[in-house]
Write a protein that holds these residues in place. Structure first.
Motif, mmCIF file in Angstrom:
data_model
loop_
_atom_site.group_PDB
_atom_site.id
_atom_site.type_symbol
_atom_site.label_atom_id
_atom_site.label_comp_id
_atom_site.label_asym_id
_atom_site.label_seq_id
_atom_site.Cartn_x
_atom_site.Cartn_y
_atom_site.Cartn_z
ATOM 1 N N MET A 1 0.849 -1.167 0.000
ATOM 2 C CA MET A 1 0.000 0.000 0.000
ATOM 3 C C MET A 1 0.897 1.232 0.000
ATOM 4 N N ARG A 2 0.528 2.168 -0.748
ATOM 5 C CA ARG A 2 1.288 3.405 -0.838
ATOM 6 C C ARG A 2 0.460 4.502 -0.180
ATOM 7 N N THR A 3 1.091 5.237 0.753
ATOM 8 C CA THR A 3 0.376 6.295 1.452
ATOM 9 C C THR A 3 1.347 7.386 1.878
ATOM 10 N N THR A 4 0.821 8.490 2.297
ATOM 11 C CA THR A 4 1.636 9.585 2.790
ATOM 12 C C THR A 4 1.369 9.749 4.276
ATOM 13 N N VAL A 5 2.436 9.810 5.063
ATOM 14 C CA VAL A 5 2.291 10.031 6.500
ATOM 15 C C VAL A 5 3.204 11.181 6.913
ATOM 16 N N THR A 6 2.829 11.833 7.984
ATOM 17 C CA THR A 6 3.679 12.874 8.556
ATOM 18 C C THR A 6 4.340 12.287 9.791
ATOM 19 N N ILE A 7 5.666 12.293 9.798
ATOM 20 C CA ILE A 7 6.425 11.694 10.894
ATOM 21 C C ILE A 7 7.003 12.817 11.748
ATOM 22 N N ASP A 8 6.849 12.674 13.056
ATOM 23 C CA ASP A 8 7.406 13.666 13.975
ATOM 24 C C ASP A 8 8.925 13.679 13.858
ATOM 25 N N PRO A 9 9.534 14.832 14.128
ATOM 26 C CA PRO A 9 10.993 14.946 13.989
ATOM 27 C C PRO A 9 11.780 13.931 14.816
ATOM 28 N N ASP A 10 11.323 13.656 16.043
ATOM 29 C CA ASP A 10 12.057 12.689 16.871
ATOM 30 C C ASP A 10 11.967 11.280 16.288
ATOM 31 N N VAL A 11 10.831 10.942 15.707
ATOM 32 C CA VAL A 11 10.655 9.628 15.086
ATOM 33 C C VAL A 11 11.527 9.541 13.830
ATOM 34 N N GLU A 12 11.591 10.611 13.079
ATOM 35 C CA GLU A 12 12.437 10.634 11.889
ATOM 36 C C GLU A 12 13.898 10.381 12.272
ATOM 37 N N GLN A 13 14.336 11.004 13.349
ATOM 38 C CA GLN A 13 15.720 10.822 13.796
ATOM 39 C C GLN A 13 15.975 9.359 14.174
ATOM 40 N N ILE A 14 15.047 8.748 14.865
ATOM 41 C CA ILE A 14 15.189 7.341 15.258
ATOM 42 C C ILE A 14 15.244 6.457 14.018
ATOM 43 N N LEU A 15 14.376 6.735 13.046
ATOM 44 C CA LEU A 15 14.364 5.947 11.807
ATOM 45 C C LEU A 15 15.690 6.093 11.061
ATOM 46 N N ARG A 16 16.189 7.305 10.985
ATOM 47 C CA ARG A 16 17.456 7.523 10.279
ATOM 48 C C ARG A 16 18.615 6.818 10.986
ATOM 49 N N GLN A 17 18.609 6.829 12.305
ATOM 50 C CA GLN A 17 19.645 6.118 13.057
ATOM 51 C C GLN A 17 19.565 4.617 12.782
ATOM 52 N N ALA A 18 18.346 4.086 12.766
ATOM 53 C CA ALA A 18 18.159 2.660 12.494
ATOM 54 C C ALA A 18 18.611 2.318 11.079
ATOM 55 N N MET A 19 18.356 3.223 10.132
ATOM 56 C CA MET A 19 18.794 2.989 8.746
ATOM 57 C C MET A 19 20.321 2.917 8.688
ATOM 58 N N GLN A 20 20.992 3.808 9.401
ATOM 59 C CA GLN A 20 22.453 3.801 9.400
ATOM 60 C C GLN A 20 23.002 2.542 10.066
ATOM 61 N N GLN A 21 22.404 2.150 11.185
ATOM 62 C CA GLN A 21 22.905 0.988 11.921
ATOM 63 C C GLN A 21 22.676 -0.319 11.179
ATOM 64 N N THR A 22 21.547 -0.426 10.495
ATOM 65 C CA THR A 22 21.211 -1.700 9.840
ATOM 66 C C THR A 22 21.600 -1.730 8.373
#
Length: 96
Positions: free
Chosen positions: A1-22
């Protein structure tokens, strides 16, 4: 499913950290986070939903269930007064 969501800045930071680590992409990290976060909160399709089976309480006509606590309070007061009356009688009999 393709959708648009708005992610809070703190959640974005956590996601980016997880992307770098994994070394995984945004989509993969986000999907895994959602899976882990929602695990156990969604009722599986195999589970039957909880059903309340109502039963007749056998109350006499005229009893207002909205005022049942008041009735319980009145019974407690009556019980307290009866015990107090008995104690006063015993005290008076012992004092004779």
């Amino acid at each position: 499913m393709r959708t648009t969501v708005t992610i809070d800045p703190d959640v974005e930071q956590i996601l980016r950290q997880a992307m770098q680590q994994t070394g995984q992409g945004f989509k993969t990290v986000l999907n895994e986070a959602v899976r882990k976060g929602l695990a156990g909160t969604v009722v599986e399709k195999d589970e039957a939903p909880f059903v309340v089976r109502a039963k007749d309480m056998g109350l006499a006509p005229g009893i207002d269930l909205n005022r049942i606590n008041q009735s319980i309070d009145e019974l407690e007061v009556e019980g307290y007064l009866e015990v107090t009356r008995q104690l006063v009688e015993r005290r008076d009999q012992a004092g004779r």
